[in-house]
Design an enzyme around this catalytic site. Structure first.
Site, PDB file in Angstrom:
ATOM      1  N   ASP A  92       0.845  -1.184   0.000  1.00 24.19           N
ATOM      2  CA  ASP A  92       0.000   0.000   0.000  1.00 24.19           C
ATOM      3  C   ASP A  92       0.894   1.252   0.000  1.00 24.19           C
ATOM      4  O   ASP A  92       2.097   1.153   0.278  1.00 24.19           O
ATOM      5  CB  ASP A  92      -0.832  -0.083   1.293  1.00 24.19           C
ATOM      6  CG  ASP A  92      -1.591   1.167   1.584  1.00 24.19           C
ATOM      7  OD1 ASP A  92      -2.352   1.596   0.709  1.00 24.19           O
ATOM      8  OD2 ASP A  92      -1.434   1.727   2.682  1.00 24.19           O
TER       9      ASP A  92
ATOM     10  N   ASP B 203      -0.380   5.131   0.939  1.00 26.16           N
ATOM     11  CA  ASP B 203      -0.674   6.108   1.994  1.00 26.16           C
ATOM     12  C   ASP B 203      -0.793   5.433   3.351  1.00 26.16           C
ATOM     13  O   ASP B 203      -1.547   4.467   3.519  1.00 26.16           O
ATOM     14  CB  ASP B 203      -1.980   6.858   1.687  1.00 26.16           C
ATOM     15  CG  ASP B 203      -1.831   7.756   0.471  1.00 26.16           C
ATOM     16  OD1 ASP B 203      -0.892   8.556   0.443  1.00 26.16           O
ATOM     17  OD2 ASP B 203      -2.649   7.633  -0.447  1.00 26.16           O
TER      18      ASP B 203
ATOM     19  N   LYS C 277      -8.444  -4.554  -3.469  1.00 26.34           N
ATOM     20  CA  LYS C 277      -7.028  -4.811  -3.791  1.00 26.34           C
ATOM     21  C   LYS C 277      -6.773  -6.324  -3.819  1.00 26.34           C
ATOM     22  O   LYS C 277      -5.898  -6.794  -4.539  1.00 26.34           O
ATOM     23  CB  LYS C 277      -6.122  -4.149  -2.755  1.00 26.34           C
ATOM     24  CG  LYS C 277      -6.133  -2.634  -2.756  1.00 26.34           C
ATOM     25  CD  LYS C 277      -5.133  -2.070  -1.738  1.00 26.34           C
ATOM     26  CE  LYS C 277      -5.249  -0.573  -1.590  1.00 26.34           C
ATOM     27  NZ  LYS C 277      -4.261  -0.008  -0.648  1.00 26.34           N
TER      28      LYS C 277
ATOM     29  N   ASP D 231      -2.108  -0.427   5.770  1.00 31.86           N
ATOM     30  CA  ASP D 231      -2.437   0.249   7.030  1.00 31.86           C
ATOM     31  C   ASP D 231      -3.923   0.378   7.306  1.00 31.86           C
ATOM     32  O   ASP D 231      -4.305   0.791   8.395  1.00 31.86           O
ATOM     33  CB  ASP D 231      -1.859   1.676   7.026  1.00 31.86           C
ATOM     34  CG  ASP D 231      -2.643   2.594   6.091  1.00 31.86           C
ATOM     35  OD1 ASP D 231      -2.830   2.209   4.920  1.00 31.86           O
ATOM     36  OD2 ASP D 231      -3.076   3.665   6.545  1.00 31.86           O
TER      37      ASP D 231
ATOM     38  N   ASP E 147      -7.089  -2.403   2.762  1.00 30.25           N
ATOM     39  CA  ASP E 147      -6.030  -3.407   2.540  1.00 30.25           C
ATOM     40  C   ASP E 147      -6.427  -4.796   3.056  1.00 30.25           C
ATOM     41  O   ASP E 147      -5.660  -5.755   2.912  1.00 30.25           O
ATOM     42  CB  ASP E 147      -4.735  -2.967   3.239  1.00 30.25           C
ATOM     43  CG  ASP E 147      -4.233  -1.645   2.696  1.00 30.25           C
ATOM     44  OD1 ASP E 147      -4.116  -1.521   1.468  1.00 30.25           O
ATOM     45  OD2 ASP E 147      -3.971  -0.732   3.505  1.00 30.25           O
TER      46      ASP E 147
HETATM   47  O1  LIG Z   1      -6.356   6.737  -1.779  1.00 29.69           O
HETATM   48  C1  LIG Z   1      -6.579   6.541  -0.571  1.00 29.69           C
HETATM   49  O2  LIG Z   1      -7.627   6.899  -0.014  1.00 29.69           O
HETATM   50  C2  LIG Z   1      -5.590   5.798   0.267  1.00 29.69           C
HETATM   51  O3  LIG Z   1      -4.549   5.316  -0.529  1.00 29.69           O
HETATM   52  P1  LIG Z   1      -3.748   3.995  -0.084  1.00 29.69           P
HETATM   53  O4  LIG Z   1      -4.562   2.849  -0.546  1.00 29.69           O
HETATM   54  O5  LIG Z   1      -2.440   4.142  -0.810  1.00 29.69           O
HETATM   55  O6  LIG Z   1      -3.587   4.046   1.393  1.00 29.69           O
HETATM   56 MG   LIG Z   2      -3.071   3.056   3.055  1.00 27.85          MG
END
Ligand SMILES: O=C(O)COP(=O)(O)O
Ligand SMILES: [Mg+2]
Length: 230
Positions: free
Chosen positions: A8, A10, A155, A178, A182
Protein backbone atom coordinates in the site's frame (compact mmCIF):
# COMPACT_ATOMS: atom_id res chain seq x y z
CA UNK A 1 8.83 -19.21 0.98
CA UNK A 2 7.64 -15.88 -0.43
CA UNK A 3 8.56 -14.52 -3.85
CA UNK A 4 7.10 -11.02 -4.19
CA UNK A 5 5.82 -7.97 -2.31
CA UNK A 6 2.63 -5.98 -2.68
CA UNK A 7 2.44 -2.77 -0.72
CA UNK A 8 0.00 0.00 0.00
CA UNK A 9 1.10 3.64 -0.30
CA UNK A 10 -0.67 6.11 1.99
CA UNK A 11 -0.09 5.37 5.67
CA UNK A 12 2.35 2.57 4.78
CA UNK A 13 5.09 4.24 2.72
CA UNK A 14 3.97 7.69 3.95
CA UNK A 15 3.12 9.31 7.25
CA UNK A 16 -0.35 10.60 8.12
CA UNK A 17 0.36 13.78 6.10
CA UNK A 18 1.26 11.76 2.99
CA UNK A 19 4.97 12.61 3.22
CA UNK A 20 6.91 9.70 1.76
CA UNK A 21 9.37 7.80 3.94
CA UNK A 22 12.74 7.72 2.20
CA UNK A 23 13.68 4.77 4.44
CA UNK A 24 10.71 2.78 3.12
CA UNK A 25 11.83 3.49 -0.46
CA UNK A 26 15.34 2.24 0.39
CA UNK A 27 13.78 -0.93 1.81
CA UNK A 28 11.77 -1.52 -1.37
CA UNK A 29 14.92 -1.05 -3.47
CA UNK A 30 16.68 -3.71 -1.41
CA UNK A 31 13.99 -6.17 -2.55
CA UNK A 32 14.09 -4.94 -6.17
CA UNK A 33 17.88 -5.28 -6.26
CA UNK A 34 17.53 -8.92 -5.17
CA UNK A 35 15.18 -9.56 -8.09
CA UNK A 36 12.04 -9.70 -5.92
CA UNK A 37 9.04 -8.13 -7.73
CA UNK A 38 7.31 -5.29 -5.87
CA UNK A 39 3.73 -4.28 -6.74
CA UNK A 40 2.29 -0.96 -5.53
CA UNK A 41 -1.42 -1.17 -4.55
CA UNK A 42 -3.39 1.92 -3.60
CA UNK A 43 -6.64 3.83 -3.64
CA UNK A 44 -4.80 6.40 -5.73
CA UNK A 45 -5.14 6.75 -9.51
CA UNK A 46 -3.20 4.58 -11.95
CA UNK A 47 -1.23 7.55 -13.33
CA UNK A 48 -0.15 8.58 -9.83
CA UNK A 49 1.04 5.03 -9.18
CA UNK A 50 2.73 4.74 -12.57
CA UNK A 51 4.87 7.81 -11.86
CA UNK A 52 5.67 6.70 -8.32
CA UNK A 53 6.58 3.17 -9.45
CA UNK A 54 8.96 4.56 -12.09
CA UNK A 55 10.71 6.78 -9.56
CA UNK A 56 11.00 4.01 -6.98
CA UNK A 57 12.27 1.68 -9.70
CA UNK A 58 9.80 -1.22 -9.75
CA UNK A 59 8.84 -3.17 -12.91
CA UNK A 60 5.57 -1.23 -13.20
CA UNK A 61 2.94 -3.71 -11.95
CA UNK A 62 0.43 -1.54 -10.08
CA UNK A 63 -3.05 -1.79 -8.57
CA UNK A 64 -5.04 1.46 -8.40
CA UNK A 65 -8.41 2.70 -7.16
CA UNK A 66 -8.53 0.00 -4.47
CA UNK A 67 -8.42 -2.74 -7.09
CA UNK A 68 -10.80 -1.19 -9.62
CA UNK A 69 -7.95 -0.95 -12.11
CA UNK A 70 -4.55 -2.60 -12.47
CA UNK A 71 -1.64 -2.81 -14.91
CA UNK A 72 0.96 -5.54 -15.39
CA UNK A 73 3.84 -3.26 -16.40
CA UNK A 74 4.75 0.09 -17.91
CA UNK A 75 3.02 0.93 -21.20
CA UNK A 76 0.64 -2.02 -20.73
CA UNK A 77 -3.10 -1.50 -21.16
CA UNK A 78 -4.98 -1.03 -17.88
CA UNK A 79 -7.40 -3.76 -16.74
CA UNK A 80 -10.55 -2.04 -15.48
CA UNK A 81 -12.67 -4.25 -13.25
CA UNK A 82 -14.82 -1.73 -11.41
CA UNK A 83 -18.11 -0.35 -12.76
CA UNK A 84 -17.81 3.39 -12.33
CA UNK A 85 -21.36 4.27 -13.45
CA UNK A 86 -22.98 3.24 -10.14
CA UNK A 87 -20.25 5.11 -8.24
CA UNK A 88 -20.97 8.29 -10.21
CA UNK A 89 -24.71 7.89 -9.59
CA UNK A 90 -24.07 7.56 -5.87
CA UNK A 91 -21.74 10.55 -5.95
CA UNK A 92 -24.39 12.74 -7.65
CA UNK A 93 -26.86 11.83 -4.94
CA UNK A 94 -24.29 12.70 -2.25
CA UNK A 95 -23.52 16.06 -3.89
CA UNK A 96 -27.25 16.99 -3.75
CA UNK A 97 -27.64 15.66 -0.22
CA UNK A 98 -24.74 17.68 1.17
CA UNK A 99 -25.55 20.75 -0.98
CA UNK A 100 -28.83 20.96 0.95
CA UNK A 101 -26.63 21.42 4.05
CA UNK A 102 -24.49 23.97 2.15
CA UNK A 103 -21.54 21.57 2.14
CA UNK A 104 -19.61 21.16 -1.13
CA UNK A 105 -17.90 17.79 -1.53
CA UNK A 106 -14.29 17.93 -2.68
CA UNK A 107 -13.65 15.24 -5.34
CA UNK A 108 -10.16 13.81 -5.85
CA UNK A 109 -8.83 13.35 -9.42
CA UNK A 110 -12.35 12.97 -10.82
CA UNK A 111 -11.26 12.96 -14.48
CA UNK A 112 -8.34 10.55 -13.90
CA UNK A 113 -10.29 7.71 -12.30
CA UNK A 114 -11.44 4.65 -14.30
CA UNK A 115 -13.37 2.66 -11.71
CA UNK A 116 -14.21 4.55 -8.52
CA UNK A 117 -14.98 7.97 -7.08
CA UNK A 118 -12.96 9.46 -4.22
CA UNK A 119 -13.54 12.62 -2.21
CA UNK A 120 -12.24 14.43 0.85
CA UNK A 121 -13.15 13.26 4.38
CA UNK A 122 -14.98 16.48 5.15
CA UNK A 123 -18.34 14.77 5.82
CA UNK A 124 -19.23 11.93 8.23
CA UNK A 125 -18.68 8.58 6.52
CA UNK A 126 -21.69 7.06 8.34
CA UNK A 127 -23.94 9.70 6.78
CA UNK A 128 -22.42 8.93 3.35
CA UNK A 129 -23.16 5.23 3.91
CA UNK A 130 -26.79 5.84 4.85
CA UNK A 131 -27.47 8.18 1.90
CA UNK A 132 -26.31 5.57 -0.66
CA UNK A 133 -27.31 2.43 1.26
CA UNK A 134 -29.80 1.29 -1.42
CA UNK A 135 -27.30 1.69 -4.30
CA UNK A 136 -24.83 -0.97 -5.54
CA UNK A 137 -21.76 0.78 -4.13
CA UNK A 138 -19.34 0.07 -1.33
CA UNK A 139 -18.21 3.00 0.79
CA UNK A 140 -14.62 2.80 2.09
CA UNK A 141 -12.90 5.26 4.41
CA UNK A 142 -9.14 4.81 4.05
CA UNK A 143 -8.22 7.52 6.53
CA UNK A 144 -7.05 9.61 3.57
CA UNK A 145 -10.22 9.73 1.42
CA UNK A 146 -13.74 8.36 1.19
CA UNK A 147 -14.15 6.04 -1.82
CA UNK A 148 -17.24 4.81 -3.64
CA UNK A 149 -16.36 1.41 -5.09
CA UNK A 150 -17.93 -1.45 -7.01
CA UNK A 151 -19.00 -4.13 -4.48
CA UNK A 152 -16.84 -7.24 -4.67
CA UNK A 153 -13.83 -5.36 -6.05
CA UNK A 154 -10.81 -4.84 -3.79
CA UNK A 155 -7.03 -4.81 -3.79
CA UNK A 156 -7.40 -8.52 -3.00
CA UNK A 157 -9.43 -9.35 -6.12
CA UNK A 158 -6.96 -7.34 -8.21
CA UNK A 159 -4.03 -9.23 -6.68
CA UNK A 160 -5.74 -12.54 -7.50
CA UNK A 161 -6.12 -11.44 -11.14
CA UNK A 162 -2.68 -9.83 -11.46
CA UNK A 163 -0.51 -12.50 -9.78
CA UNK A 164 -0.87 -15.17 -12.55
CA UNK A 165 -0.02 -12.52 -15.16
CA UNK A 166 3.33 -12.22 -13.35
CA UNK A 167 3.63 -16.05 -13.19
CA UNK A 168 2.98 -15.91 -9.43
CA UNK A 169 0.15 -16.91 -7.11
CA UNK A 170 -1.37 -14.52 -4.53
CA UNK A 171 0.08 -16.73 -1.78
CA UNK A 172 3.61 -15.95 -3.05
CA UNK A 173 3.16 -12.34 -1.93
CA UNK A 174 4.06 -10.56 1.26
CA UNK A 175 1.46 -7.79 1.64
CA UNK A 176 1.80 -4.62 3.73
CA UNK A 177 -0.92 -2.05 4.42
CA UNK A 178 -2.44 0.25 7.03
CA UNK A 179 -6.15 0.52 6.44
CA UNK A 180 -9.45 -1.32 5.88
CA UNK A 181 -8.98 -1.01 2.10
CA UNK A 182 -6.03 -3.41 2.54
CA UNK A 183 -7.99 -6.17 4.34
CA UNK A 184 -8.69 -8.42 1.33
CA UNK A 185 -5.14 -7.93 0.01
CA UNK A 186 -3.63 -9.11 3.31
CA UNK A 187 -6.10 -12.00 3.40
CA UNK A 188 -5.20 -13.39 -0.05
CA UNK A 189 -1.43 -12.82 0.34
CA UNK A 190 0.84 -15.47 1.85
CA UNK A 191 1.94 -13.19 4.70
CA UNK A 192 0.41 -9.92 5.88
CA UNK A 193 2.08 -7.04 7.70
CA UNK A 194 0.59 -3.95 9.23
CA UNK A 195 2.27 -1.27 11.28
CA UNK A 196 1.55 0.20 14.73
CA UNK A 197 -0.64 2.79 12.96
CA UNK A 198 -2.68 0.09 11.14
CA UNK A 199 -6.48 -0.08 11.57
CA UNK A 200 -7.87 -2.36 14.29
CA UNK A 201 -9.51 -4.60 11.65
CA UNK A 202 -6.20 -5.02 9.85
CA UNK A 203 -4.31 -5.75 13.06
CA UNK A 204 -6.74 -8.61 13.74
CA UNK A 205 -5.90 -10.44 10.51
CA UNK A 206 -2.22 -9.46 10.02
CA UNK A 207 0.50 -12.08 10.55
CA UNK A 208 2.78 -9.35 11.92
CA UNK A 209 2.05 -5.98 13.55
CA UNK A 210 5.23 -3.91 13.76
CA UNK A 211 6.31 -1.88 16.79
CA UNK A 212 7.02 1.22 14.72
CA UNK A 213 4.61 3.35 12.72
CA UNK A 214 4.31 4.25 9.02
CA UNK A 215 7.47 3.94 6.86
CA UNK A 216 9.67 2.94 9.81
CA UNK A 217 7.21 0.15 10.65
CA UNK A 218 7.09 -0.92 7.01
CA UNK A 219 10.89 -1.23 6.92
CA UNK A 220 10.92 -3.06 10.27
CA UNK A 221 8.39 -5.64 8.98
CA UNK A 222 9.88 -6.10 5.55
CA UNK A 223 13.47 -6.45 6.73
CA UNK A 224 12.50 -9.11 9.27
CA UNK A 225 10.49 -10.95 6.58
CA UNK A 226 13.38 -10.73 4.11
CA UNK A 227 15.57 -12.75 6.46
CA UNK A 228 12.88 -15.29 7.33
CA UNK A 229 10.83 -15.92 4.19
CA UNK A 230 12.65 -14.93 0.99
O1 LIG B 1 -6.36 6.74 -1.78
C1 LIG B 1 -6.58 6.54 -0.57
O2 LIG B 1 -7.63 6.90 -0.01
C2 LIG B 1 -5.59 5.80 0.27
O3 LIG B 1 -4.55 5.32 -0.53
P1 LIG B 1 -3.75 4.00 -0.08
O4 LIG B 1 -4.56 2.85 -0.55
O5 LIG B 1 -2.44 4.14 -0.81
O6 LIG B 1 -3.59 4.05 1.39
MG1 LIG C 1 -3.07 3.06 3.06
Amino acid sequence: MLKAVVCDIDGTLTDDRRRISTGAIETIRLFIDRGIPVVLASGNTLCFLDALARMIGTDGAIIGENGGVFQVGYNEAPHITGDRSSCLLAYDRLVSHFEAQEIALLPYSMELRHADVAFARTVPVEEVRSVVSDLPVRVIDTGFAIHLQTPGISKGTALRALAPMLSLSPGDFLAAGDSDNDLEMLEVAGFGITMANGSENLKKIADLVTDQMYGDGFSEGLLSALERFF
